[in-house]
Each structure stands twice: as C-alpha cells, then as structure tokens.
Design a protein around this motif. Structure first.
Motif, PDB file in Angstrom:
ATOM      1  N   SER A 132      18.762  58.884  15.565  1.00 55.85           N
ATOM      2  CA  SER A 132      18.114  59.451  16.747  1.00 55.85           C
ATOM      3  C   SER A 132      18.989  59.382  17.988  1.00 55.85           C
ATOM      4  CB  SER A 132      16.795  58.725  17.028  1.00 55.85           C
ATOM      5  OG  SER A 132      15.913  58.900  15.962  1.00 55.85           O
ATOM      6  N   VAL A 133      19.716  58.289  18.162  1.00 56.38           N
ATOM      7  CA  VAL A 133      20.493  58.107  19.397  1.00 56.38           C
ATOM      8  C   VAL A 133      21.957  58.515  19.252  1.00 56.38           C
ATOM      9  CG1 VAL A 133      18.992  56.263  20.222  1.00 56.38           C
ATOM     10  CG2 VAL A 133      21.048  55.680  18.934  1.00 56.38           C
ATOM     11  N   SER A 134      22.410  58.760  18.041  1.00 56.66           N
ATOM     12  CA  SER A 134      23.802  59.133  17.824  1.00 56.66           C
ATOM     13  C   SER A 134      24.064  60.519  18.403  1.00 56.66           C
ATOM     14  CB  SER A 134      24.125  59.125  16.330  1.00 56.66           C
ATOM     15  OG  SER A 134      25.448  59.542  16.129  1.00 56.66           O
ATOM     16  N   THR A 135      25.141  60.612  19.165  1.00 56.91           N
ATOM     17  CA  THR A 135      25.483  61.899  19.762  1.00 56.91           C
ATOM     18  C   THR A 135      26.280  62.769  18.800  1.00 56.91           C
ATOM     19  OG1 THR A 135      27.465  60.905  20.735  1.00 56.91           O
ATOM     20  CG2 THR A 135      25.483  61.001  22.112  1.00 56.91           C
ATOM     21  N   SER A 136      26.885  62.167  17.805  1.00 56.22           N
ATOM     22  CA  SER A 136      27.659  62.938  16.834  1.00 56.22           C
ATOM     23  C   SER A 136      26.811  63.239  15.606  1.00 56.22           C
ATOM     24  CB  SER A 136      28.914  62.173  16.425  1.00 56.22           C
ATOM     25  OG  SER A 136      28.560  60.967  15.801  1.00 56.22           O
ATOM     26  N   GLU A 137      27.218  64.251  14.870  1.00 57.10           N
ATOM     27  CA  GLU A 137      26.539  64.616  13.631  1.00 57.10           C
ATOM     28  C   GLU A 137      26.851  63.561  12.569  1.00 57.10           C
ATOM     29  OE1 GLU A 137      24.047  66.762  11.258  1.00 57.10           O
ATOM     30  OE2 GLU A 137      24.469  67.168  13.365  1.00 57.10           O
ATOM     31  N   VAL A 138      25.816  63.059  11.910  1.00 59.25           N
ATOM     32  CA  VAL A 138      25.992  62.016  10.907  1.00 59.25           C
ATOM     33  C   VAL A 138      26.253  62.668   9.555  1.00 59.25           C
ATOM     34  CG1 VAL A 138      24.899  60.080   9.737  1.00 59.25           C
ATOM     35  CG2 VAL A 138      24.469  60.448  12.157  1.00 59.25           C
ATOM     36  N   ASN A 139      27.332  62.268   8.910  1.00 57.03           N
ATOM     37  CA  ASN A 139      27.605  62.692   7.542  1.00 57.03           C
ATOM     38  C   ASN A 139      26.995  61.621   6.643  1.00 57.03           C
ATOM     39  OD1 ASN A 139      28.804  62.881   4.930  1.00 57.03           O
ATOM     40  ND2 ASN A 139      30.454  64.118   5.804  1.00 57.03           N
ATOM     41  N   TRP A 140      25.834  61.927   6.056  1.00 59.49           N
ATOM     42  CA  TRP A 140      25.078  60.923   5.304  1.00 59.49           C
ATOM     43  C   TRP A 140      25.782  60.484   4.035  1.00 59.49           C
ATOM     44  CZ3 TRP A 140      21.959  58.219   7.924  1.00 59.49           C
ATOM     45  CH2 TRP A 140      21.310  58.773   9.020  1.00 59.49           C
ATOM     46  N   ASN A 141      26.565  61.355   3.462  1.00 55.81           N
ATOM     47  CA  ASN A 141      27.331  61.001   2.280  1.00 55.81           C
ATOM     48  C   ASN A 141      28.347  59.912   2.623  1.00 55.81           C
ATOM     49  OD1 ASN A 141      28.244  61.162  -0.377  1.00 55.81           O
ATOM     50  ND2 ASN A 141      29.650  62.831   0.073  1.00 55.81           N
ATOM     51  N   THR A 142      29.091  60.123   3.695  1.00 54.13           N
ATOM     52  CA  THR A 142      30.063  59.125   4.156  1.00 54.13           C
ATOM     53  C   THR A 142      29.354  57.857   4.610  1.00 54.13           C
ATOM     54  OG1 THR A 142      31.534  60.896   4.855  1.00 54.13           O
ATOM     55  CG2 THR A 142      31.957  58.722   5.780  1.00 54.13           C
ATOM     56  N   PHE A 143      28.236  58.024   5.300  1.00 52.63           N
ATOM     57  CA  PHE A 143      27.480  56.873   5.789  1.00 52.63           C
ATOM     58  C   PHE A 143      27.028  55.985   4.634  1.00 52.63           C
ATOM     59  CE2 PHE A 143      23.501  54.818   7.075  1.00 52.63           C
ATOM     60  CZ  PHE A 143      23.884  54.198   8.258  1.00 52.63           C
ATOM     61  N   LEU A 144      26.446  56.594   3.589  1.00 56.33           N
ATOM     62  CA  LEU A 144      25.981  55.813   2.437  1.00 56.33           C
ATOM     63  C   LEU A 144      27.146  55.169   1.702  1.00 56.33           C
ATOM     64  CD1 LEU A 144      23.725  54.803   0.590  1.00 56.33           C
ATOM     65  CD2 LEU A 144      23.933  56.942  -0.692  1.00 56.33           C
ATOM     66  N   THR A 145      28.233  55.901   1.569  1.00 63.21           N
ATOM     67  CA  THR A 145      29.409  55.349   0.889  1.00 63.21           C
ATOM     68  C   THR A 145      29.922  54.114   1.624  1.00 63.21           C
ATOM     69  OG1 THR A 145      30.028  57.563   0.142  1.00 63.21           O
ATOM     70  CG2 THR A 145      31.722  55.875   0.026  1.00 63.21           C
ATOM     71  N   GLN A 146      30.106  54.240   2.937  1.00 58.10           N
ATOM     72  CA  GLN A 146      30.618  53.114   3.721  1.00 58.10           C
ATOM     73  C   GLN A 146      29.626  51.957   3.757  1.00 58.10           C
ATOM     74  OE1 GLN A 146      31.597  54.995   7.446  1.00 58.10           O
ATOM     75  NE2 GLN A 146      33.547  55.776   6.674  1.00 58.10           N
ATOM     76  N   LEU A 147      28.342  52.275   3.907  1.00 58.64           N
ATOM     77  CA  LEU A 147      27.317  51.231   3.924  1.00 58.64           C
ATOM     78  C   LEU A 147      27.268  50.491   2.587  1.00 58.64           C
ATOM     79  CD1 LEU A 147      25.044  49.914   5.584  1.00 58.64           C
ATOM     80  CD2 LEU A 147      23.485  51.601   4.591  1.00 58.64           C
ATOM     81  N   SER A 148      27.420  51.214   1.487  1.00 58.80           N
ATOM     82  CA  SER A 148      27.402  50.584   0.165  1.00 58.80           C
ATOM     83  C   SER A 148      28.616  49.682  -0.046  1.00 58.80           C
ATOM     84  CB  SER A 148      27.356  51.646  -0.930  1.00 58.80           C
ATOM     85  OG  SER A 148      26.137  52.355  -0.880  1.00 58.80           O
ATOM     86  N   ILE A 149      29.760  50.109   0.465  1.00 60.74           N
ATOM     87  CA  ILE A 149      30.961  49.287   0.349  1.00 60.74           C
ATOM     88  C   ILE A 149      30.796  47.995   1.150  1.00 60.74           C
ATOM     89  CG2 ILE A 149      33.415  49.137   0.974  1.00 60.74           C
ATOM     90  CD1 ILE A 149      33.582  52.170   0.240  1.00 60.74           C
ATOM     91  N   VAL A 150      30.362  48.122   2.395  1.00 61.75           N
ATOM     92  CA  VAL A 150      30.210  46.941   3.265  1.00 61.75           C
ATOM     93  C   VAL A 150      29.097  46.026   2.756  1.00 61.75           C
ATOM     94  CG1 VAL A 150      29.558  46.171   5.588  1.00 61.75           C
ATOM     95  CG2 VAL A 150      31.180  48.048   5.301  1.00 61.75           C
ATOM     96  N   SER A 151      27.928  46.608   2.455  1.00 57.63           N
ATOM     97  CA  SER A 151      26.820  45.759   1.995  1.00 57.63           C
ATOM     98  C   SER A 151      27.101  45.162   0.629  1.00 57.63           C
ATOM     99  CB  SER A 151      25.498  46.525   1.999  1.00 57.63           C
ATOM    100  OG  SER A 151      25.546  47.606   1.111  1.00 57.63           O
ATOM    101  N   GLY A 152      27.827  45.876  -0.222  1.00 56.12           N
ATOM    102  CA  GLY A 152      28.199  45.327  -1.522  1.00 56.12           C
ATOM    103  C   GLY A 152      29.092  44.113  -1.373  1.00 56.12           C
ATOM    104  N   LEU A 153      30.056  44.213  -0.477  1.00 50.13           N
ATOM    105  CA  LEU A 153      30.977  43.103  -0.249  1.00 50.13           C
ATOM    106  C   LEU A 153      30.269  41.919   0.429  1.00 50.13           C
ATOM    107  CD1 LEU A 153      33.901  42.156  -0.496  1.00 50.13           C
ATOM    108  CD2 LEU A 153      34.331  43.170   1.742  1.00 50.13           C
ATOM    109  N   VAL A 154      29.568  42.196   1.520  1.00 46.77           N
ATOM    110  CA  VAL A 154      28.884  41.125   2.261  1.00 46.77           C
ATOM    111  C   VAL A 154      27.767  40.517   1.413  1.00 46.77           C
ATOM    112  CG1 VAL A 154      27.439  40.635   4.289  1.00 46.77           C
ATOM    113  CG2 VAL A 154      29.475  42.066   4.522  1.00 46.77           C
ATOM    114  N   GLY A 155      26.969  41.363   0.773  1.00 44.84           N
ATOM    115  CA  GLY A 155      25.885  40.872  -0.075  1.00 44.84           C
ATOM    116  C   GLY A 155      26.387  40.045  -1.240  1.00 44.84           C
ATOM    117  N   GLY A 156      27.507  40.461  -1.831  1.00 42.69           N
ATOM    118  CA  GLY A 156      28.092  39.699  -2.933  1.00 42.69           C
ATOM    119  C   GLY A 156      28.525  38.313  -2.492  1.00 42.69           C
ATOM    120  N   VAL A 157      29.181  38.238  -1.346  1.00 43.40           N
ATOM    121  CA  VAL A 157      29.634  36.943  -0.823  1.00 43.40           C
ATOM    122  C   VAL A 157      28.429  36.052  -0.497  1.00 43.40           C
ATOM    123  CG1 VAL A 157      30.785  35.829   1.142  1.00 43.40           C
ATOM    124  CG2 VAL A 157      31.853  37.792   0.018  1.00 43.40           C
TER     125      VAL A 157
END
Length: 187
Positions: A132-157
């Motif tokens: 809602s507040v983002s001024t740029s167009e969100v690429n949801w494919n990239t967003f999910l990919t990056q979120l999965s990488i970060v949460s996978g790493l942090v969640g695993g640790v």
C-alpha cells in the motif's frame, strides 16, 4: 499468487492453482500425519524441529535455484510451497504439544498456537502495508523469491538454535532431577 503467476508468464490458467497446491497439501498432510505415530515425546520434539528445519532449507535452496534459473516456475512453486508448509504446519500443530509433554509442564497449547499464528498474520499485514505504501511497482515473483531465501536462512538458523536450546534444557532438567524420565510416551 495470481500476480506471481502473471509475472512468470503462466497466468490465465486456473488449473495452475490446483496443479500446484494439491501436491503440496498431500505431501505435508502425509508427513504431519506420520508424526502422530511417534510415541516418545523427546523423539517427536526433535523430529518436529528437523521437519521445520528441512522446510526452511527447502525454501532457501529451491528459491536460490529458481533465482539462478535452475528451476522452472511450477517446480519452484511446488517445492517452495512444501517447504513453507513443512516449516509452518508442524510448528503450529504439534511442536508445542510435544514441548509441553517433553518437559511435563502444565500449559495450554492453545495460547502458544494463537501467539504463533498472530505473528503469521502480522507478517501478512506487513506485506499488505508494504504494498500500500510502496511508491514503486512490486514484482511479486522477485519479492517471494527473496523473502523465501531470507526466511529460509533465518528460519533455519533459529530452528537449529531452538532445537539445541531445548535439548540442552532437557539434559539440565534430567541431571537436576534423577526421577524425571526422558520424555515419556503420550497417553
């Protein structure tokens, strides 16, 4: 999900949702159902942690592979979905029960589950606010990919840390109280 499919070039096929979600549901349901066969609470607590860790690692590895164009979108969505639900479902459905039983404490699993779920909903609200507040167009494919990488790493640790903490805690309690058995079976 529709936005993610749109960005992969696979939109316009309603059967795509069924094609990807049914295998995820069947795999996770079968694995979680098999958890109920484990009678020893200590073993079940360790296995729960291991499944959660495998889920996070699956998200991390498959998303990294997808980001490097080593996986097709459908394969990635199925494997990433299995990883996400494998991390989430054992955590909210049986880990708390087994922790309470392992440490033989009077507790209410409902409160712990509610607390965990509320953080999940908070994450959803955070994503919606970001959109809602983002001024740029969100690429949801990239967003999910990056979120999965970060949460996978942090969640695993964090999951590995949690497992080591509870194993250490159980050993300390056993050494302080010789009458305490190693996590008896569920009645």
């Amino acid at each position: 999900m529709a936005d993610i499919w749109l960005e992969t070039g696979l939109s316009g096929t309603p059967a795509l949702f069924t094609y990807t979600e049914i295998p995820i549901a069947l795999v996770v349901l079968a694995i979680v159902a098999l958890l109920k066969l484990i009678r020893n609470n200590h073993v079940a607590m360790v296995v729960n942690h291991a499944l959660i860790l495998v889920g996070f690692l699956l998200c991390f590895c498959t998303s990294l592979a997808y980001a490097n164009q080593m996986l097709e979108p459908i394969t990635w969505m199925v494997l990433n979905g299995i990883g996400l639900y494998l991390a989430y479902v054992p955590f909210t459905s049986s880990l708390f029960e087994r922790l309470i039983a392992t440490f033989n404490r009077p507790a209410n699993v409902g409160f712990l589950t509610y607390l965990a779920d509320s953080f999940g909903y908070l994450g959803t609200v955070g994503v919606m606010l970001y959109q809602s507040v983002s001024t740029s167009e969100v690429n949801w494919n990239t967003f999910l990919t990056q979120l999965s990488i970060v949460s996978g790493l942090v969640g695993g640790v964090l999951t590995l840390g949690s497992l080591l903490f509870f194993i250490k805690k159980e050993r300390e309690e056993r050494s302080n109280s010789p009458a305490l058995p190693l996590a008896g079976a569920i009645n």
